[in-house]
Structures are given as C-alpha cells and as structure tokens.
Design a protein around this motif. Structure first.
Motif, PDB file in Angstrom:
ATOM      1  N   GLU A  45       0.841  -1.248   0.007  1.00  0.00           N
ATOM      2  CA  GLU A  45       0.058   0.072  -0.060  1.00  0.00           C
ATOM      3  C   GLU A  45       0.826   1.208   0.068  1.00  0.00           C
ATOM      4  N   TYR A  46       1.829   1.273   0.886  1.00  0.00           N
ATOM      5  CA  TYR A  46       2.765   2.551   0.964  1.00  0.00           C
ATOM      6  C   TYR A  46       3.486   2.543  -0.490  1.00  0.00           C
ATOM      7  N   LEU A  47       4.031   1.658  -1.122  1.00  0.00           N
ATOM      8  CA  LEU A  47       4.794   1.796  -2.118  1.00  0.00           C
ATOM      9  C   LEU A  47       3.862   2.227  -3.262  1.00  0.00           C
ATOM     10  N   THR A  48       2.540   1.596  -3.411  1.00  0.00           N
ATOM     11  CA  THR A  48       1.694   1.953  -4.341  1.00  0.00           C
ATOM     12  C   THR A  48       1.105   3.422  -4.269  1.00  0.00           C
ATOM     13  N   MET A  49       1.223   3.912  -3.059  1.00  0.00           N
ATOM     14  CA  MET A  49       0.731   5.333  -2.813  1.00  0.00           C
ATOM     15  C   MET A  49       1.668   6.151  -3.459  1.00  0.00           C
ATOM     16  N   MET A  50       2.967   6.069  -3.156  1.00  0.00           N
ATOM     17  CA  MET A  50       4.011   6.852  -3.410  1.00  0.00           C
ATOM     18  C   MET A  50       4.162   6.982  -5.046  1.00  0.00           C
ATOM     19  N   VAL A  51       4.266   5.626  -5.667  1.00  0.00           N
ATOM     20  CA  VAL A  51       4.245   5.711  -7.067  1.00  0.00           C
ATOM     21  C   VAL A  51       2.777   6.285  -7.740  1.00  0.00           C
ATOM     22  N   GLY A  52       1.806   6.087  -7.232  1.00  0.00           N
ATOM     23  CA  GLY A  52       0.483   6.591  -7.464  1.00  0.00           C
ATOM     24  C   GLY A  52       0.491   8.351  -7.565  1.00  0.00           C
ATOM     25  N   VAL A  53       1.287   8.892  -6.338  1.00  0.00           N
ATOM     26  CA  VAL A  53       1.276  10.261  -6.256  1.00  0.00           C
ATOM     27  C   VAL A  53       2.143  10.974  -7.375  1.00  0.00           C
ATOM     28  N   LEU A  54       3.263  10.221  -7.769  1.00  0.00           N
ATOM     29  CA  LEU A  54       4.099  10.678  -8.679  1.00  0.00           C
ATOM     30  C   LEU A  54       3.620  10.466 -10.135  1.00  0.00           C
ATOM     31  N   TYR A  55       2.624   9.490 -10.344  1.00  0.00           N
ATOM     32  CA  TYR A  55       2.045   9.205 -11.529  1.00  0.00           C
ATOM     33  C   TYR A  55       0.777  10.169 -11.845  1.00  0.00           C
ATOM     34  N   ALA A  56       0.092  10.743 -10.603  1.00  0.00           N
ATOM     35  CA  ALA A  56      -0.771  11.639 -10.665  1.00  0.00           C
ATOM     36  C   ALA A  56      -0.287  12.980 -11.076  1.00  0.00           C
ATOM     37  N   LEU A  57       1.089  13.198 -10.711  1.00  0.00           N
ATOM     38  CA  LEU A  57       1.781  14.415 -11.037  1.00  0.00           C
ATOM     39  C   LEU A  57       1.753  14.533 -12.659  1.00  0.00           C
ATOM     40  N   VAL A  58       2.256  13.409 -13.476  1.00  0.00           N
ATOM     41  CA  VAL A  58       2.462  13.154 -14.728  1.00  0.00           C
ATOM     42  C   VAL A  58       0.871  13.453 -15.471  1.00  0.00           C
ATOM     43  N   LEU A  59      -0.055  12.774 -14.729  1.00  0.00           N
ATOM     44  CA  LEU A  59      -1.310  12.810 -15.316  1.00  0.00           C
ATOM     45  C   LEU A  59      -1.704  14.490 -15.313  1.00  0.00           C
ATOM     46  N   GLY A  60      -1.554  15.032 -14.379  1.00  0.00           N
ATOM     47  CA  GLY A  60      -1.945  16.457 -14.027  1.00  0.00           C
ATOM     48  C   GLY A  60      -1.287  17.262 -15.268  1.00  0.00           C
ATOM     49  N   VAL A  61      -0.105  16.948 -15.234  1.00  0.00           N
ATOM     50  CA  VAL A  61       0.591  17.883 -16.369  1.00  0.00           C
ATOM     51  C   VAL A  61       0.297  17.498 -17.651  1.00  0.00           C
ATOM     52  N   ALA A  62       0.031  16.432 -17.992  1.00  0.00           N
ATOM     53  CA  ALA A  62      -0.659  16.016 -19.456  1.00  0.00           C
ATOM     54  C   ALA A  62      -2.000  16.482 -19.632  1.00  0.00           C
ATOM     55  N   PHE A 187       5.239   8.880 -23.355  1.00  0.00           N
ATOM     56  CA  PHE A 187       6.025   7.733 -22.769  1.00  0.00           C
ATOM     57  C   PHE A 187       5.721   7.486 -21.303  1.00  0.00           C
ATOM     58  N   GLY A 188       5.895   8.967 -20.873  1.00  0.00           N
ATOM     59  CA  GLY A 188       5.485   8.925 -19.210  1.00  0.00           C
ATOM     60  C   GLY A 188       4.314   8.673 -18.751  1.00  0.00           C
ATOM     61  N   LEU A 189       3.064   8.885 -19.700  1.00  0.00           N
ATOM     62  CA  LEU A 189       1.853   8.426 -19.366  1.00  0.00           C
ATOM     63  C   LEU A 189       1.701   6.974 -19.352  1.00  0.00           C
ATOM     64  N   LEU A 190       2.344   6.228 -20.540  1.00  0.00           N
ATOM     65  CA  LEU A 190       2.072   4.638 -20.882  1.00  0.00           C
ATOM     66  C   LEU A 190       3.103   3.877 -19.690  1.00  0.00           C
ATOM     67  N   ALA A 191       4.304   4.624 -19.576  1.00  0.00           N
ATOM     68  CA  ALA A 191       5.320   3.588 -18.565  1.00  0.00           C
ATOM     69  C   ALA A 191       4.830   3.698 -17.167  1.00  0.00           C
ATOM     70  N   GLY A 192       4.354   5.025 -16.843  1.00  0.00           N
ATOM     71  CA  GLY A 192       3.971   5.174 -15.532  1.00  0.00           C
ATOM     72  C   GLY A 192       2.699   4.312 -15.243  1.00  0.00           C
ATOM     73  N   GLY A 193       1.741   4.440 -16.295  1.00  0.00           N
ATOM     74  CA  GLY A 193       0.623   3.498 -15.838  1.00  0.00           C
ATOM     75  C   GLY A 193       1.018   2.093 -15.633  1.00  0.00           C
ATOM     76  N   ALA A 194       1.820   1.711 -16.769  1.00  0.00           N
ATOM     77  CA  ALA A 194       2.225   0.203 -16.590  1.00  0.00           C
ATOM     78  C   ALA A 194       2.979  -0.056 -15.183  1.00  0.00           C
ATOM     79  N   LEU A 195       3.728   0.938 -14.687  1.00  0.00           N
ATOM     80  CA  LEU A 195       4.391   0.636 -13.506  1.00  0.00           C
ATOM     81  C   LEU A 195       3.682   0.622 -12.202  1.00  0.00           C
ATOM     82  N   THR A 196       2.655   1.604 -12.422  1.00  0.00           N
ATOM     83  CA  THR A 196       1.483   1.905 -11.132  1.00  0.00           C
ATOM     84  C   THR A 196       0.813   0.611 -11.150  1.00  0.00           C
ATOM     85  N   LEU A 197       0.447  -0.225 -12.123  1.00  0.00           N
ATOM     86  CA  LEU A 197      -0.317  -1.370 -12.357  1.00  0.00           C
ATOM     87  C   LEU A 197       0.468  -2.490 -12.000  1.00  0.00           C
TER      88      LEU A 197
END
Length: 254
Positions: A45-62, A187-197
C-alpha cells in the motif's frame, strides 16, 4: 455516440483483463506457495501510494497541457470566424457591387474551411495554400475598393482590422492542427501507468478481494484518464473535437 461506445468498450475491456490477471495471479501464487504469506499489505500500500502520487503529477501535467491546447484552438476558431463574420456585416457600408464582392469572398472562405480544411484538421494533415489564397481574396475585395466618404473610410479601417485578426487566428489554427502532446509525455503516461499497475502484481496482497478491488480501481481510473487525454489531444476530431459551427454562422443575420 458510436465513438463513446468504443471508448467505454476499451476501458471496460482493459478493466476486465486486469481483473482476470489478478485472479490468475492469485491462483498461481496459492499453488506455488500455499503455506507462505503472499506479501505484506502495508508495504504494498505504501509503495503503491508513492508511485501513484508521482504518476498523478504526470497525469496532471498531461491533462493541463492538452486542455490548454484545446482551449487555445477554440479561441483561434472563434476569433477567426468572428472576424470573418464582422467583415461580412461591415460590407453593408459599401456600394452594392463592392459589398457583393466582400460578402462573396467571406462566404467562400468560410465554406472552404468547413468543407475542405476541417476534415484535414481532424486527421492532422497540412492545410495547404488554398485557404490562404481565399483569405487573400477577402482582403483583396476590400483593397480593390476606394472609399469616397468618411463613413466608408471608417468601415474600411474596421474591416482591415478584422481581416488582420483573421490572419493571426488562421496562423494559430494551423499551428494547433500540427501540434499535439510530445512523445516524451506519452511515454511517461504509458510507462507510469504500467508501473503503477505492475505494483499490483509485484507485491502480493493476502486478500484476493482487496487485490481485485485495487487492481480494477487503478486500472479503470488510469485507462479512463489516458483515453480522456488522448481525446483532448485531438482538438478538431474525435469524441471531444471542436466543431466548425462558428464558420457556419458567417453571413447569418447579415
């Protein structure tokens, strides 16, 4: 409506695949290590949350990037069509023959944008020189007329101001047609999504129901956001594309 069904089908298909992958992974884990705990929920849960927060930033910028690009395209279209419509209305202050030429040039240009250029814009193809030539015709219809009264001079100046706006807005519209989100961002969107999942499977979660809910929830949210960003990235086509309707009102009410 058809495009909406396709989008919903894509998202639903991805979610179903994620749910199926979770169930298969749980069965495999139970068979390979039936007596061992499959991981730690808190660490996952902790690691998923950290990666999710970073990925949320990428989603927000996009999302902000494509939203601003579409808003700029909408502004350019409104400005161009509005300026063209104003030249049509200002032709009321000209002698009959000059007014006819000015109105005809404005209507010809507006019709060309709707019927010929818009399909190219939806496919992000170059517009070519024909549209510029027709816009030059609008300008030439006014330069060929010599004002003979103060009222006509004022109308002439106002018309050239609107034509200048149309030129600038057309340049912006062409830039919007050729633009789009960069490959690095995709690339950031797709790679980040794949990492999060991927964290859903890299770190085992003891409870199958918890694992399934997290995987399906993350997958549906990410899939929806990526499809939404993809739709916004095409300002002139697709489900959320802009309409050439502003050019259809050129001459209406004149």
């Amino acid at each position: 409506m058809e495009q909406l069904v396709v989008v919903l089908g894509i998202v639903a298909g991805i979610v179903v695949l994620a749910g199926g992958a979770v169930l298969i992974d749980r069965r495999r884990a139970k068979r390979s290590a039936p007596a061992e705990e499959v991981g730690d929920d808190d660490a996952a849960e902790y690691l998923t949350m950290m990666v999710g927060v970073l990925y949320a930033l990428v989603l927000g910028v996009a999302l902000v990037s494509v939203w601003e690009a579409k808003d700029g395209a909408d502004t350019n279209i409104s400005a161009e069509a509005g300026a063209l419509h104003q030249t049509y209305l200002l032709a009321d202050g000209l002698p009959p023959e000059a007014a006819r030429r000015a109105r005809a040039a404005a209507l010809t240009y507006a019709t060309y944008v709707q019927d010929e250029e818009w399909p190219l814009m939806e496919q992000r193809k170059p517009l070519g020189p024909r549209g510029w030539a027709l816009l030059h015709d609008v300008q030439n219809a006014w330069t060929s007329f010599e004002p003979s009264t103060n009222a006509q001079q004022q109308v002439d100046q106002l018309a050239f101001g609107q034509i200048s706006v149309a030129y600038q807005a057309r340049q912006g519209r062409e830039a919007d047609t050729e633009g789009g989100m960069s490959g690095v961002m995709w690339f950031g969107l797709l790679a980040g999504g794949a990492l999060t999942l991927g964290l859903m499977f890299l770190f085992g979660i003891r409870h199958t129901r918890t694992h399934l809910v997290l995987a399906v929830g993350f997958t549906s949210l990410i899939a929806f956001m990526v499809v939404f960003i993809y739709a916004l990235n095409s300002p002139f086509g697709g489900l959320l594309g802009l309409s050439p309707a502003p050019f259809a009102v050129v001459g209406v009410g004149g």
